[in-house]
Design a protein around this motif. Structure first.
Motif, PDB file in Angstrom:
ATOM      1  N   ALA A   1       0.871  -1.570  -0.011  1.00  0.00           N
ATOM      2  CA  ALA A   1       0.192  -0.075  -0.183  1.00  0.00           C
ATOM      3  C   ALA A   1       1.091   1.564   0.186  1.00  0.00           C
ATOM      4  N   ILE A   2       1.927   1.037   0.757  1.00  0.00           N
ATOM      5  CA  ILE A   2       2.499   2.584   1.244  1.00  0.00           C
ATOM      6  C   ILE A   2       3.704   2.810  -0.720  1.00  0.00           C
ATOM      7  N   ARG A   3       3.982   1.050  -1.045  1.00  0.00           N
ATOM      8  CA  ARG A   3       4.499   1.561  -2.668  1.00  0.00           C
ATOM      9  C   ARG A   3       3.565   2.076  -3.563  1.00  0.00           C
ATOM     10  N   GLY A   4       2.631   1.940  -3.111  1.00  0.00           N
ATOM     11  CA  GLY A   4       1.565   2.273  -4.765  1.00  0.00           C
ATOM     12  C   GLY A   4       1.366   3.317  -3.837  1.00  0.00           C
ATOM     13  N   LEU A   5       0.719   4.424  -2.865  1.00  0.00           N
ATOM     14  CA  LEU A   5       0.504   5.263  -2.640  1.00  0.00           C
ATOM     15  C   LEU A   5       1.561   6.415  -3.636  1.00  0.00           C
ATOM     16  N   LEU A   6       2.717   6.029  -2.797  1.00  0.00           N
ATOM     17  CA  LEU A   6       3.857   6.598  -3.757  1.00  0.00           C
ATOM     18  C   LEU A   6       3.976   7.159  -4.546  1.00  0.00           C
ATOM     19  N   SER A   7       3.790   5.728  -5.441  1.00  0.00           N
ATOM     20  CA  SER A   7       4.024   5.184  -7.089  1.00  0.00           C
ATOM     21  C   SER A   7       3.461   6.195  -7.986  1.00  0.00           C
ATOM     22  N   PHE A   8       2.059   6.610  -6.876  1.00  0.00           N
ATOM     23  CA  PHE A   8       0.544   7.326  -6.946  1.00  0.00           C
ATOM     24  C   PHE A   8       1.287   9.227  -8.184  1.00  0.00           C
ATOM     25  N   LEU A   9       2.239   9.024  -6.665  1.00  0.00           N
ATOM     26  CA  LEU A   9       1.844  10.569  -7.036  1.00  0.00           C
ATOM     27  C   LEU A   9       2.944  10.527  -7.762  1.00  0.00           C
ATOM     28  N   ASP A  10       4.275  10.524  -8.907  1.00  0.00           N
ATOM     29  CA  ASP A  10       4.920  10.691  -9.846  1.00  0.00           C
ATOM     30  C   ASP A  10       6.128   9.693 -10.237  1.00  0.00           C
ATOM     31  N   VAL A  11       6.461   9.459 -11.166  1.00  0.00           N
ATOM     32  CA  VAL A  11       7.996   8.691 -10.360  1.00  0.00           C
ATOM     33  C   VAL A  11       8.665   8.572 -10.699  1.00  0.00           C
ATOM     34  N   HIS A  12       8.742   9.914  -9.839  1.00  0.00           N
ATOM     35  CA  HIS A  12      10.167  10.227  -8.401  1.00  0.00           C
ATOM     36  C   HIS A  12       9.920   9.706  -7.472  1.00  0.00           C
ATOM     37  N   SER A  13       9.025   9.725  -6.789  1.00  0.00           N
ATOM     38  CA  SER A  13       8.599   8.738  -6.068  1.00  0.00           C
ATOM     39  C   SER A  13       8.457   7.748  -5.246  1.00  0.00           C
ATOM     40  N   MET A  14       9.710   7.235  -4.203  1.00  0.00           N
ATOM     41  CA  MET A  14       9.497   5.487  -4.173  1.00  0.00           C
ATOM     42  C   MET A  14       9.393   5.515  -2.608  1.00  0.00           C
ATOM     43  N   PHE A  15       9.424   4.387  -2.532  1.00  0.00           N
ATOM     44  CA  PHE A  15       9.728   3.588  -1.201  1.00  0.00           C
ATOM     45  C   PHE A  15      10.642   2.349  -1.041  1.00  0.00           C
ATOM     46  N   PHE A  16      12.024   2.806   0.181  1.00  0.00           N
ATOM     47  CA  PHE A  16      12.433   2.200   0.417  1.00  0.00           C
ATOM     48  C   PHE A  16      12.212   1.213   2.318  1.00  0.00           C
ATOM     49  N   SER A  17      12.467  -0.273   1.981  1.00  0.00           N
ATOM     50  CA  SER A  17      12.111  -0.610   3.293  1.00  0.00           C
ATOM     51  C   SER A  17      13.746  -1.052   3.667  1.00  0.00           C
ATOM     52  N   LYS A  18      13.666  -0.823   4.844  1.00  0.00           N
ATOM     53  CA  LYS A  18      14.533  -1.219   6.039  1.00  0.00           C
ATOM     54  C   LYS A  18      16.189  -2.402   5.089  1.00  0.00           C
ATOM     55  N   ASP A  19      14.711  -3.204   4.779  1.00  0.00           N
ATOM     56  CA  ASP A  19      16.474  -4.886   3.727  1.00  0.00           C
ATOM     57  C   ASP A  19      16.741  -4.066   2.715  1.00  0.00           C
ATOM     58  N   ASP A  20      15.500  -3.321   1.323  1.00  0.00           N
ATOM     59  CA  ASP A  20      16.153  -2.211  -0.016  1.00  0.00           C
ATOM     60  C   ASP A  20      17.335  -1.664   0.547  1.00  0.00           C
ATOM     61  N   ILE A  21      17.136  -0.137   1.708  1.00  0.00           N
ATOM     62  CA  ILE A  21      18.232   0.173   1.960  1.00  0.00           C
ATOM     63  C   ILE A  21      19.680  -0.668   1.929  1.00  0.00           C
ATOM     64  N   ASP A  22      19.604  -1.572   2.735  1.00  0.00           N
ATOM     65  CA  ASP A  22      19.761  -2.593   3.599  1.00  0.00           C
ATOM     66  C   ASP A  22      21.072  -3.187   1.836  1.00  0.00           C
ATOM     67  N   LYS A  23      20.252  -3.224   0.902  1.00  0.00           N
ATOM     68  CA  LYS A  23      21.054  -3.921  -0.238  1.00  0.00           C
ATOM     69  C   LYS A  23      21.298  -2.930  -0.942  1.00  0.00           C
ATOM     70  N   LEU A  24      21.197  -1.682  -0.806  1.00  0.00           N
ATOM     71  CA  LEU A  24      21.503  -0.671  -1.703  1.00  0.00           C
ATOM     72  C   LEU A  24      23.079  -0.558  -1.356  1.00  0.00           C
ATOM     73  N   LYS A  25      22.926  -0.295   0.254  1.00  0.00           N
ATOM     74  CA  LYS A  25      24.385  -0.289   0.853  1.00  0.00           C
ATOM     75  C   LYS A  25      25.420  -0.997   0.705  1.00  0.00           C
ATOM     76  N   LEU A  26      24.601  -1.942   0.479  1.00  0.00           N
ATOM     77  CA  LEU A  26      25.775  -3.708   0.438  1.00  0.00           C
ATOM     78  C   LEU A  26      26.225  -3.044  -1.209  1.00  0.00           C
ATOM     79  N   LEU A  27      26.064  -3.177  -2.713  1.00  0.00           N
ATOM     80  CA  LEU A  27      26.224  -3.018  -3.391  1.00  0.00           C
ATOM     81  C   LEU A  27      26.828  -1.579  -3.957  1.00  0.00           C
ATOM     82  N   SER A  28      26.665  -0.563  -2.789  1.00  0.00           N
ATOM     83  CA  SER A  28      27.466   0.321  -3.023  1.00  0.00           C
ATOM     84  C   SER A  28      28.517   0.694  -2.199  1.00  0.00           C
ATOM     85  N   VAL A  29      28.675   0.154  -1.264  1.00  0.00           N
ATOM     86  CA  VAL A  29      30.336  -0.290  -0.266  1.00  0.00           C
ATOM     87  C   VAL A  29      30.608  -1.030  -1.545  1.00  0.00           C
ATOM     88  N   GLY A  30      30.429  -2.681  -1.590  1.00  0.00           N
ATOM     89  CA  GLY A  30      31.704  -3.782  -2.060  1.00  0.00           C
ATOM     90  C   GLY A  30      31.154  -4.395  -1.586  1.00  0.00           C
TER      91      GLY A  30
END
Length: 84
Positions: free
Chosen positions: A55-84
Motif C-alpha cells: 500500500a505504501i509503495r502504491g501510494l508513493l508510485s501514484f504521486l509521480d515516477v520519482h517517488s518511491m519507498f525503500f524498506s529497511k531491507d532495500d536500503i541494506d541491499k543498496l548499501k551492500l551494492l554501493s560499498v561492495g
C-alpha cells in the motif's frame, strides 16, 4: 508539560472537527475494510506487513515516477551494492 498538553488539545481539537479530517477518516475506514477483506478472502496467505508495504509503495508510485519507498531491507541491499 501542561502547556504542551494544552497546545496539543487545541491543535488536535481543531483538526478533529475539520471537514478534511472527517473525509480522511472515511477514506481510512475504507482502507482498513479493504485490508480486512483481503486478509479474509484472498486465496493465498498474506501478512499484514506485506499488505501495508504494498500500500505504501502504491501510494508513493501514484504521486509521480520519482517517488518511491525503500524498506529497511532495500536500503541494506543498496548499501551492500554501493560499498561492495
Amino acid at each position: 508539560m501542561k502547556y504542551i498538553l494544552f497546545l496539543f488539545c487545541i491543535f488536535y481539537g481543531n483538526f478533529l472537527f475539520s471537514k478534511e479530517i472527517n473525509y480522511f477518516l472515511v477514506c481510512f475506514n475504507d482502507f482498513i475494510k479493504t485490508i480486512d477483506y483481503i486478509k479474509k478472502y484472498y486465496v493465498n496467505y498474506i501478512r499484514y506487513d506485506e499488505l501495508f508495504l504494498g500500500a505504501i509503495r502504491g501510494l508513493l508510485s501514484f504521486l509521480d515516477v520519482h517517488s518511491m519507498f525503500f524498506s529497511k531491507d532495500d536500503i541494506d541491499k543498496l548499501k551492500l551494492l554501493s560499498v561492495g
